[in-house]
Motif scaffolding. Structure first.
Motif, PDB file in Angstrom:
ATOM      1  N   ARG A 111       4.048  91.057  78.754  1.00  0.00           N
ATOM      2  CA  ARG A 111       4.879  91.330  79.928  1.00  0.00           C
ATOM      3  C   ARG A 111       4.564  90.314  81.018  1.00  0.00           C
ATOM      4  O   ARG A 111       3.421  89.861  81.159  1.00  0.00           O
ATOM      5  N   HIS A 112       5.579  89.950  81.787  1.00  0.00           N
ATOM      6  CA  HIS A 112       5.383  89.037  82.910  1.00  0.00           C
ATOM      7  C   HIS A 112       4.841  89.795  84.121  1.00  0.00           C
ATOM      8  O   HIS A 112       5.084  90.998  84.272  1.00  0.00           O
ATOM      9  N   MET A 113       4.146  89.079  84.992  1.00  0.00           N
ATOM     10  CA  MET A 113       3.671  89.653  86.255  1.00  0.00           C
ATOM     11  C   MET A 113       4.042  88.730  87.401  1.00  0.00           C
ATOM     12  O   MET A 113       3.807  87.523  87.337  1.00  0.00           O
ATOM     13  N   GLN A 114       4.619  89.308  88.440  1.00  0.00           N
ATOM     14  CA  GLN A 114       4.957  88.584  89.663  1.00  0.00           C
ATOM     15  C   GLN A 114       4.321  89.293  90.847  1.00  0.00           C
ATOM     16  O   GLN A 114       4.004  90.487  90.785  1.00  0.00           O
ATOM     17  N   VAL A 115       4.169  88.574  91.952  1.00  0.00           N
ATOM     18  CA  VAL A 115       3.676  89.149  93.199  1.00  0.00           C
ATOM     19  C   VAL A 115       4.837  89.227  94.176  1.00  0.00           C
ATOM     20  O   VAL A 115       5.566  88.250  94.374  1.00  0.00           O
ATOM     21  N   LEU A 116       5.009  90.403  94.787  1.00  0.00           N
ATOM     22  CA  LEU A 116       6.078  90.638  95.744  1.00  0.00           C
ATOM     23  C   LEU A 116       5.474  91.011  97.091  1.00  0.00           C
ATOM     24  O   LEU A 116       4.395  91.611  97.165  1.00  0.00           O
ATOM     25  N   SER A 117       6.196  90.692  98.165  1.00  0.00           N
ATOM     26  CA  SER A 117       5.780  91.075  99.505  1.00  0.00           C
ATOM     27  C   SER A 117       6.223  92.508  99.781  1.00  0.00           C
ATOM     28  O   SER A 117       7.338  92.909  99.440  1.00  0.00           O
ATOM     29  N   ASP A 118       5.328  93.281 100.389  1.00  0.00           N
ATOM     30  CA  ASP A 118       5.631  94.660 100.762  1.00  0.00           C
ATOM     31  C   ASP A 118       5.113  94.877 102.182  1.00  0.00           C
ATOM     32  O   ASP A 118       4.038  95.416 102.392  1.00  0.00           O
ATOM     33  N   GLY A 119       5.886  94.401 103.163  1.00  0.00           N
ATOM     34  CA  GLY A 119       5.429  94.442 104.547  1.00  0.00           C
ATOM     35  C   GLY A 119       4.240  93.530 104.733  1.00  0.00           C
ATOM     36  O   GLY A 119       4.319  92.326 104.473  1.00  0.00           O
ATOM     37  N   ALA A 120       3.116  94.106 105.167  1.00  0.00           N
ATOM     38  CA  ALA A 120       1.894  93.323 105.360  1.00  0.00           C
ATOM     39  C   ALA A 120       1.035  93.304 104.108  1.00  0.00           C
ATOM     40  O   ALA A 120      -0.120  92.895 104.149  1.00  0.00           O
ATOM     41  N   ARG A 121       1.613  93.736 102.987  1.00  0.00           N
ATOM     42  CA  ARG A 121       0.834  93.834 101.753  1.00  0.00           C
ATOM     43  C   ARG A 121       1.519  93.065 100.627  1.00  0.00           C
ATOM     44  O   ARG A 121       2.667  92.654 100.739  1.00  0.00           O
ATOM     45  N   PHE A 122       0.784  92.908  99.540  1.00  0.00           N
ATOM     46  CA  PHE A 122       1.343  92.353  98.310  1.00  0.00           C
ATOM     47  C   PHE A 122       1.278  93.415  97.215  1.00  0.00           C
ATOM     48  O   PHE A 122       0.298  94.155  97.108  1.00  0.00           O
ATOM     49  N   ARG A 123       2.310  93.476  96.403  1.00  0.00           N
ATOM     50  CA  ARG A 123       2.321  94.315  95.214  1.00  0.00           C
ATOM     51  C   ARG A 123       2.656  93.450  94.013  1.00  0.00           C
ATOM     52  O   ARG A 123       3.264  92.389  94.159  1.00  0.00           O
ATOM     53  N   VAL A 124       2.313  93.922  92.832  1.00  0.00           N
ATOM     54  CA  VAL A 124       2.703  93.209  91.623  1.00  0.00           C
ATOM     55  C   VAL A 124       3.894  93.903  90.972  1.00  0.00           C
ATOM     56  O   VAL A 124       4.017  95.130  91.020  1.00  0.00           O
ATOM     57  N   LYS A 125       4.732  93.099  90.393  1.00  0.00           N
ATOM     58  CA  LYS A 125       5.842  93.590  89.580  1.00  0.00           C
ATOM     59  C   LYS A 125       5.565  93.195  88.138  1.00  0.00           C
ATOM     60  O   LYS A 125       5.405  92.016  87.823  1.00  0.00           O
ATOM     61  N   VAL A 126       5.493  94.181  87.266  1.00  0.00           N
ATOM     62  CA  VAL A 126       5.266  93.945  85.837  1.00  0.00           C
ATOM     63  C   VAL A 126       6.569  94.250  85.120  1.00  0.00           C
ATOM     64  O   VAL A 126       7.135  95.335  85.280  1.00  0.00           O
ATOM     65  N   SER A 127       7.073  93.281  84.355  1.00  0.00           N
ATOM     66  CA  SER A 127       8.409  93.441  83.793  1.00  0.00           C
ATOM     67  C   SER A 127       8.538  92.733  82.454  1.00  0.00           C
ATOM     68  O   SER A 127       7.726  91.881  82.091  1.00  0.00           O
TER      69      SER A 127
END
Length: 350
Positions: A241-257
């Motif tokens: 699976r691929h992993m990306q980093v997304l912005s979530d306000g003042a935080r970062f989250r990962v998207k696994v897809s």
């Protein structure tokens, strides 16, 4: 290598695996199969007559298991070994032990539908053998034993420190499990949040993350979709699976897809690095480490263009210098450093 190219011995108690792998490798230009053996005892007799450049090795076999045989090879005549292991939780954990003992890489095999799977995915074994032959193998300096575990982390009394100020993105492939162990076990608990792509099959990344979590002061786990990036935490992209980093306000989250492979890989380092370039820019540090091919080179260039500090593992300490070399060639690298210096670069990134 022999005059015919890369010489290989296959050691597996499955006649089907021996037949399929032997044919696939023998049909590949520049590869010569010296022979096949159903267990390590027969294999050693064969290898003593003609020592191969690469060994393809099963783990569960009669008379002597593959890990014991691997340690024997590495202690007496270090040789690149590719583990051909079952796609199961038990197989994944055993494979981590093999990688810790010095195996150069792993190619998965299912417990059912073996012949068709090996025929369909046999290109992976060819690439793995070529990468192993091109790499470097050092004599074990720990007598095949794992390093001591890090001091236990204190019981959590507060949630992890989540910050968008710093993020470390690491990409690696062949030789990367050992290299990541060197880096992650040298980091303190308050290290910046880390996101990692290690080219590794499905199921194996969870076992790898579990092992690194035991050995490291930081927390290491396989990433799940929506996980927050936090100080003192390393998230490893799940195999397949691929992993990306997304912005979530003042935080970062990962998207696994899911999604098609990129540069023949899923997860892909380029996919991770490009996402970090978009959301973190100069707040990020990109690290490209040992591996075959060019996955991650273009993504690292995007990170550097966006203002991130970019670092490549130097040739002298890489098992295979392909990925860092391509990144340097593209002008994507600010600094080349030896493996043992990477943890310090991460610690001082602010």
């Amino acid at each position: 290598m022999t005059g015919k190219g890369i010489s290989v011995v296959i050691v597996d108690d499955s006649a089907v695996v021996r037949q399929v792998l032997s044919k696939r490798l023998a049909d590949s230009p520049g590869i010569e199969v010296l022979g096949c053996a159903s267990d390590p005892i027969f294999a050693m007799n064969l290898m003593n007559r003609a020592w191969p450049d690469v060994v393809v090795l099963d783990i569960e076999m009669p008379r002597m298991d593959g890990i014991t045989f691997l340690k024997k090879i590495m202690a007496t005549r270090p040789t690149p070994v590719i583990i051909c292991s079952t796609l199961s939780q038990r197989g994944a954990r055993a494979t981590m032990d093999a990688l810790a003992a010095g195996a150069a890489g792993v190619v998965p095999k299912p417990s059912t539908g073996l012949k068709q799977f090996m025929a369909d995915d046999s290109g992976d074994i060819v690439a793995a053998v070529r990468a192993a032959a091109a790499g470097k193998v050092a004599r074990l300096n720990r007598a095949g034993t794992a390093p001591a575990a890090a001091a236990p982390r204190p019981a959590a009394v507060a949630p992890p420190v989540v910050s968008a100020g710093r993020i470390i993105a690491i990409g690696t492939s062949t030789g990367g499990t050992q290299a990541l162990e060197t880096v992650l076990t040298a980091l303190p608990r308050d290290s910046p949040g880390i996101v990692i792509v290690q080219h590794m099959p499905e199921k194996f990344t969870a076992a790898f993350a579990e092992r690194m979590d035991v050995l490291s002061a930081i927390e290491v786990r396989e990433a799940a979709d929506g996980d927050l990036v936090a100080d003192g935490l390393a998230l490893v992209a799940p195999g397949g699976r691929h992993m990306q980093v997304l912005s979530d306000g003042a935080r970062f989250r990962v998207k696994v897809s899911d999604g098609p492979p990129v540069n023949r890989h899923r997860p892909s380092v380029d996919v991770l690095f490009r996402s970090v370039a978009k959301v973190a820019g100069r707040h990020a540090l990109g690290v490209i480490m040992t591996g075959m091919g060019d996955d991650g080179a273009r993504g690292l260039l995007e990170m550097r263009t966006a203002g991130a500090l970019t670092v490549a593992q130097d040739e002298a300490t890489c098992v295979v210098h392909g990925m860092p070399k391509e990144a340097v060639r593209l002008g994507a690298v600010d600094r080349e450093v030896p493996l043992t210096a990477i943890a310090e670069v991460i610690r001082t990134h602010g």
